[in-house]
Design a protein around this motif. Structure first.
Motif, PDB file in Angstrom:
ATOM      1  N   THR A   4       0.855  -1.190   0.000  1.00  0.00           N
ATOM      2  CA  THR A   4       0.000   0.000   0.000  1.00  0.00           C
ATOM      3  C   THR A   4       0.888   1.236   0.000  1.00  0.00           C
ATOM      4  OG1 THR A   4      -1.736  -1.135   1.238  1.00  0.00           O
ATOM      5  CG2 THR A   4      -1.736   1.261   1.347  1.00  0.00           C
ATOM      6  N   GLU A 119      -2.157  -1.242  -3.822  1.00  0.00           N
ATOM      7  CA  GLU A 119      -3.244  -0.423  -3.284  1.00  0.00           C
ATOM      8  C   GLU A 119      -2.736   0.987  -3.035  1.00  0.00           C
ATOM      9  OE1 GLU A 119      -6.309  -1.545  -0.071  1.00  0.00           O
ATOM     10  OE2 GLU A 119      -4.665  -0.583   1.024  1.00  0.00           O
ATOM     11  N   ASP A 142      -5.762  -1.233 -12.611  1.00  0.00           N
ATOM     12  CA  ASP A 142      -5.956  -2.378 -11.702  1.00  0.00           C
ATOM     13  C   ASP A 142      -5.356  -2.203 -10.312  1.00  0.00           C
ATOM     14  OD1 ASP A 142      -7.431  -3.747 -13.656  1.00  0.00           O
ATOM     15  OD2 ASP A 142      -5.599  -4.568 -14.541  1.00  0.00           O
ATOM     16  N   ARG A 144      -5.969  -1.317  -6.346  1.00  0.00           N
ATOM     17  CA  ARG A 144      -7.021  -1.174  -5.342  1.00  0.00           C
ATOM     18  C   ARG A 144      -6.903   0.257  -4.832  1.00  0.00           C
ATOM     19  NH1 ARG A 144      -4.491  -5.711  -3.531  1.00  0.00           N
ATOM     20  NH2 ARG A 144      -3.859  -4.626  -1.642  1.00  0.00           N
ATOM     21  N   LYS A 146      -8.274   3.435  -2.100  1.00  0.00           N
ATOM     22  CA  LYS A 146      -8.994   4.001  -0.964  1.00  0.00           C
ATOM     23  C   LYS A 146      -8.875   5.512  -1.086  1.00  0.00           C
ATOM     24  CE  LYS A 146      -8.504   0.125   2.101  1.00  0.00           C
ATOM     25  NZ  LYS A 146      -7.808  -0.491   3.205  1.00  0.00           N
ATOM     26  N   GLY A 172     -13.618   2.319  -5.629  1.00  0.00           N
ATOM     27  CA  GLY A 172     -12.721   2.201  -4.492  1.00  0.00           C
ATOM     28  C   GLY A 172     -13.500   2.257  -3.201  1.00  0.00           C
TER      29      GLY A 172
END
Length: 182
Positions: A4, A119, A142, A144, A146, A172
């Motif tokens: 992330t 992410e 592609d 992820r 937030k 998201g």
């Protein structure tokens, strides 16, 4: 290493002052940065920037042409300075983009892929600008995604609210900084 990364986008002092974004947003972004650093999550800064005279800005680009006029008297290095409350550490990358999306005209994707990031967590101004454009492009790539809703802002609160409650959650997850930092 985490897969992330926290993206701190367009949090430039010159833009924040012209945008009217207050200390509430920078405080939330600072909290997200501190949390990411404490968890060894990479923090990547993204700034919009141009060469002296901004030759990258076409007269055909309505939004950037207006901004070119607004920031004409500011040296590129000064324009790209990140707000002092959010300054990157020496080892944190600063990506320069040339358009609205954090991916446009930058090496952001190369950097994310080299760090094996899957992410991304988005913060920044404006919600209807860099956040929306980056979210859309990241989804197509592609990743992820937030979005920290209270670490983003827009000139119009209604636009911010609509995007964070009705649009972003289709590609998201939308969280507050407090929810993300738990």
């Amino acid at each position: 290493m985490s897969n992330t990364a926290l993206l701190v986008m367009d949090m430039q002092a010159a833009m924040l002052s012209s945008f009217g974004a207050g200390p509430a947003v920078t405080a939330k972004v600072a909290t997200a940065i501190a949390s990411a650093r404490s968890k060894s999550i990479p923090v990547i800064y993204v700034v919009v920037g141009f060469r002296p005279g901004a030759p990258e800005i076409s007269a055909n680009n309505k939004g950037f042409s207006a901004a070119k006029q607004q920031f004409a008297g500011i040296a590129p290095a000064d324009f790209m300075k990140i707000h002092p409350d959010l300054e990157p550490l020496e080892n944190e990358p600063v990506v320069i983009k040339r358009r609205v999306s954090a991916f446009a005209g930058s090496d952001l994707e190369v950097l994310l892929r080299s760090l094996k990031i899957e992410e991304i967590v988005l913060t920044g101004i404006a919600t209807s600008g860099v956040v929306l454009s980056t979210l859309r492009e990241a989804a197509d790539k592609d990743f992820r995604i937030k979005v920290l809703s209270d670490a983003c802002a827009d000139r119009e609160q209604e636009v911010h609210d609509f995007l964070t409650t009705r649009i972003f959650n289709k590609q998201g997850e939308v969280l507050t900084v407090a929810e993300w930092t738990k």
